[in-house]
Design a protein around this motif. Structure first.
Motif, PDB file in Angstrom:
ATOM      1  N   LEU A 176       0.824  -1.197   0.000  1.00  0.00           N
ATOM      2  CA  LEU A 176       0.000   0.000   0.000  1.00  0.00           C
ATOM      3  C   LEU A 176       0.863   1.255   0.000  1.00  0.00           C
ATOM      4  CD1 LEU A 176      -2.770   1.350   0.119  1.00  0.00           C
ATOM      5  CD2 LEU A 176      -2.699   1.128   2.608  1.00  0.00           C
ATOM      6  N   TYR A 177       1.916   1.256   0.818  1.00  0.00           N
ATOM      7  CA  TYR A 177       2.787   2.430   0.881  1.00  0.00           C
ATOM      8  C   TYR A 177       3.526   2.642  -0.441  1.00  0.00           C
ATOM      9  CZ  TYR A 177       6.109   5.803   2.746  1.00  0.00           C
ATOM     10  OH  TYR A 177       6.853   6.938   2.968  1.00  0.00           O
ATOM     11  N   TYR A 178       3.955   1.555  -1.083  1.00  0.00           N
ATOM     12  CA  TYR A 178       4.624   1.668  -2.380  1.00  0.00           C
ATOM     13  C   TYR A 178       3.689   2.273  -3.414  1.00  0.00           C
ATOM     14  CZ  TYR A 178       6.417   0.362  -6.947  1.00  0.00           C
ATOM     15  OH  TYR A 178       6.831   0.402  -8.252  1.00  0.00           O
ATOM     16  N   LYS A 179       2.440   1.799  -3.452  1.00  0.00           N
ATOM     17  CA  LYS A 179       1.483   2.322  -4.434  1.00  0.00           C
ATOM     18  C   LYS A 179       1.199   3.796  -4.173  1.00  0.00           C
ATOM     19  CE  LYS A 179       0.228   0.125  -7.117  1.00  0.00           C
ATOM     20  NZ  LYS A 179       0.855  -0.078  -8.438  1.00  0.00           N
ATOM     21  N   PHE A 180       1.168   4.192  -2.906  1.00  0.00           N
ATOM     22  CA  PHE A 180       0.971   5.608  -2.572  1.00  0.00           C
ATOM     23  C   PHE A 180       2.115   6.461  -3.119  1.00  0.00           C
ATOM     24  CE2 PHE A 180       2.131   8.917   0.641  1.00  0.00           C
ATOM     25  CZ  PHE A 180       1.149   9.830   0.304  1.00  0.00           C
ATOM     26  N   GLY A 181       3.338   5.924  -3.085  1.00  0.00           N
ATOM     27  CA  GLY A 181       4.492   6.685  -3.553  1.00  0.00           C
ATOM     28  C   GLY A 181       4.718   6.617  -5.042  1.00  0.00           C
ATOM     29  N   ASP A 182       3.993   5.753  -5.737  1.00  0.00           N
ATOM     30  CA  ASP A 182       4.203   5.547  -7.180  1.00  0.00           C
ATOM     31  C   ASP A 182       3.434   6.586  -7.994  1.00  0.00           C
ATOM     32  OD1 ASP A 182       5.053   4.416  -9.547  1.00  0.00           O
ATOM     33  OD2 ASP A 182       3.585   2.774  -9.497  1.00  0.00           O
ATOM     34  N   LYS A 183       3.749   7.856  -7.758  1.00  0.00           N
ATOM     35  CA  LYS A 183       2.969   8.940  -8.367  1.00  0.00           C
ATOM     36  C   LYS A 183       3.189   9.070  -9.877  1.00  0.00           C
ATOM     37  CE  LYS A 183       2.366  11.767  -4.231  1.00  0.00           C
ATOM     38  NZ  LYS A 183       2.800  10.781  -3.242  1.00  0.00           N
ATOM     39  N   GLY A 184       4.203   8.369 -10.420  1.00  0.00           N
ATOM     40  CA  GLY A 184       4.416   8.394 -11.861  1.00  0.00           C
ATOM     41  C   GLY A 184       3.522   7.432 -12.619  1.00  0.00           C
ATOM     42  N   HIS A 185       2.772   6.629 -11.902  1.00  0.00           N
ATOM     43  CA  HIS A 185       1.864   5.674 -12.539  1.00  0.00           C
ATOM     44  C   HIS A 185       0.817   6.434 -13.347  1.00  0.00           C
ATOM     45  CE1 HIS A 185      -0.943   2.361 -13.084  1.00  0.00           C
ATOM     46  NE2 HIS A 185      -0.107   1.524 -12.480  1.00  0.00           N
ATOM     47  N   ARG A 186       0.605   5.998 -14.571  1.00  0.00           N
ATOM     48  CA  ARG A 186      -0.326   6.700 -15.470  1.00  0.00           C
ATOM     49  C   ARG A 186      -1.740   6.731 -14.893  1.00  0.00           C
ATOM     50  NH1 ARG A 186       0.287   8.049 -20.775  1.00  0.00           N
ATOM     51  NH2 ARG A 186       2.210   6.807 -20.875  1.00  0.00           N
ATOM     52  N   PHE A 187      -2.098   5.702 -14.153  1.00  0.00           N
ATOM     53  CA  PHE A 187      -3.442   5.635 -13.563  1.00  0.00           C
ATOM     54  C   PHE A 187      -3.323   5.641 -12.036  1.00  0.00           C
ATOM     55  CE2 PHE A 187      -3.428   3.343 -17.609  1.00  0.00           C
ATOM     56  CZ  PHE A 187      -4.331   4.122 -18.326  1.00  0.00           C
ATOM     57  N   TYR A 188      -2.545   6.582 -11.529  1.00  0.00           N
ATOM     58  CA  TYR A 188      -2.179   6.630 -10.111  1.00  0.00           C
ATOM     59  C   TYR A 188      -3.396   6.604  -9.188  1.00  0.00           C
ATOM     60  CZ  TYR A 188      -0.480   8.452  -5.652  1.00  0.00           C
ATOM     61  OH  TYR A 188      -0.213   8.631  -4.325  1.00  0.00           O
ATOM     62  N   THR A 189      -4.353   7.482  -9.392  1.00  0.00           N
ATOM     63  CA  THR A 189      -5.505   7.591  -8.492  1.00  0.00           C
ATOM     64  C   THR A 189      -6.294   6.293  -8.454  1.00  0.00           C
ATOM     65  OG1 THR A 189      -5.679   9.973  -8.883  1.00  0.00           O
ATOM     66  CG2 THR A 189      -7.624   8.865  -7.992  1.00  0.00           C
TER      67      THR A 189
END
Length: 277
Positions: A128-141
Motif C-alpha cells: 500500500l505504501y509503495y502504491k501511494f508513492g508511485d505517483k508516476g503511474h499513469r493511472f495513479y488515483t
C-alpha cells in the motif's frame, strides 16, 4: 529510528518504525487509522475504556477518533506502523457486508495474535505504501484506490479469522457471552429480545435478568447499541443511499427506518448524512 511526524504534512498514508518511548501526536491519532505490528517489547493502552497490552508478534488497530489514552511503550519496543488518513480509507471501503462486522469486532478486540501471518501483514503494509508513492503511474488515483481496497480486504480476512475463532470458543461460554455473540451476528436483521431468548432456550425476562446482572444494561439496550453502531457505519458509507441501508437492515419501510434512526441517533438518516457532507 522512529520517524518524526510533522502534523502539517497531512500525508494520506505514512509508514514508519516506532522505537522505545515514541509519542504519537494527538491530532495524528484523531485523523488517522493506525495499524501497528509489534516486533518486540510491549505497548499498553486504554482503548474505549478497556485496558489492553500488545506484545511481540501481535497486531494492533486503532480507529481514528477512538478513545485512546495512557499509551506507553516498553524501552525495548519496536514496531512497524502504517497510518491511513481516515477520509481516504472511509471513501475506499469495498461494498462488503463483512466490513461492518470487521470494524465492530476490531473496536472490541484491537489486539490480534498473528501467528504465521506476520510476513503477509508487513508485505501488505509495504504494498500500500509503495502504491501511494508511485505517483508516476499513469493511472495513479485509480491504482491507489484499488490497492486501498485490497489492503482492507486483507485486513478484514484477518479479523474474520480471529472472529470465527473467538466465536467457536464462546459457544460454551456463559449465557451473557453467548447472547452478545448472537447480537453481534444477527442484529442487522433481528432486533427483538424474544428472538435471542428463543435462540438460548430461555425466557425474555430471564435474558434481561442475565444482562442486568452481568452489565447493568438490559438485553434490549444491548441490541440497540449494536444496531446503532451498524447504522452509523452504513450511513458513513457514501456508496449506499438511505433506501439501500433500510433494506440491508430489513426494515419494513423507509419511514420506519427513519423513525428508528431518529430514536437512536437523535437525527434523521438524511440529516446525519448531510452532516458528513
Amino acid at each position: 529510528m522512529s520517524l518524526e511526524l510533522k502534523t502539517n504534512e497531512k500525508k494520506i498514508i505514512m509508514l514508519f518504525e516506532v522505537i522505545g518511548h515514541y509519542q504519537f501526536p494527538n491530532d495524528i491519532l484523531q485523523d488517522y487509522h493506525t495499524h501497528m505490528f509489534c516486533h518486540r517489547g510491549s505497548a499498553a493502552f486504554l482503548f474505549n475504556g478497556k485496558q489492553f497490552t500488545c506484545r511481540g508478534g501481535e497486531f494492533v488497530f486503532w480507529f481514528a477518533e477512538s478513545q485512546l489514552s495512557n499509551l506507553t511503550f516498553s524501552k525495548n519496543y519496536k514496531a512497524t506502523a502504517l497510518l491511513i488518513q481516515k477520509d481516504f480509507l472511509n471513501d475506499n471501503i469495498p461494498n462488503q457486508n463483512w466490513s461492518i462486522d470487521a470494524m465492530l469486532h476490531s473496536k472490541e478486540h484491537p489486539v490480534l495474535q498473528l501467528n504465521d501471518t506476520k510476513e503477509k501483514v508487513l508485505s501488505t503494509f509495504q504494498l500500500l505504501y509503495y502504491k501511494f508513492g508511485d505517483k508516476g503511474h499513469r493511472f495513479y488515483t485509480e491504482a491507489l484506490k484499488l490497492q486501498m481496497q485490497m489492503f482492507l480486504l486483507d485486513m478484514w480476512h484477518m479479523f474474520a479469522t480471529e472472529y470465527e475463532s473467538r466465536k467457536r470458543s464462546l459457544q460454551s461460554g456463559t449465557l451473557y457471552e453467548q447472547f452478545l455473540l448472537l447480537v453481534q451476528a444477527h442484529c442487522m436483521k433481528e432486533r427483538e429480545v424474544q428472538y435471542y431468548a428463543n435462540q438460548l432456550s430461555i425466557s425474555a425476562k430471564y435474558l434481561n435478568y442475565v444482562c442486568k446482572q452481568n452489565s447493568g444494561v438490559s438485553a434490549s439496550e444491548w441490541i440497540q447499541r449494536y444496531t446503532k453502531e451498524r447504522i452509523v457505519l452504513l450511513l458513513q458509507n457514501k456508496n449506499l443511499n438511505i433506501a439501500e441501508i433500510a433494506e440491508k437492515l430489513e426494515f419494513s419501510s423507509r419511514s420506519f427506518f427513519t423513525r428508528y434512526v431518529k430514536k437512536v441517533l437523535g437525527v434523521t438518516p438524511s440529516a446525519y448524512k448531510n452532516r458528513l457532507g
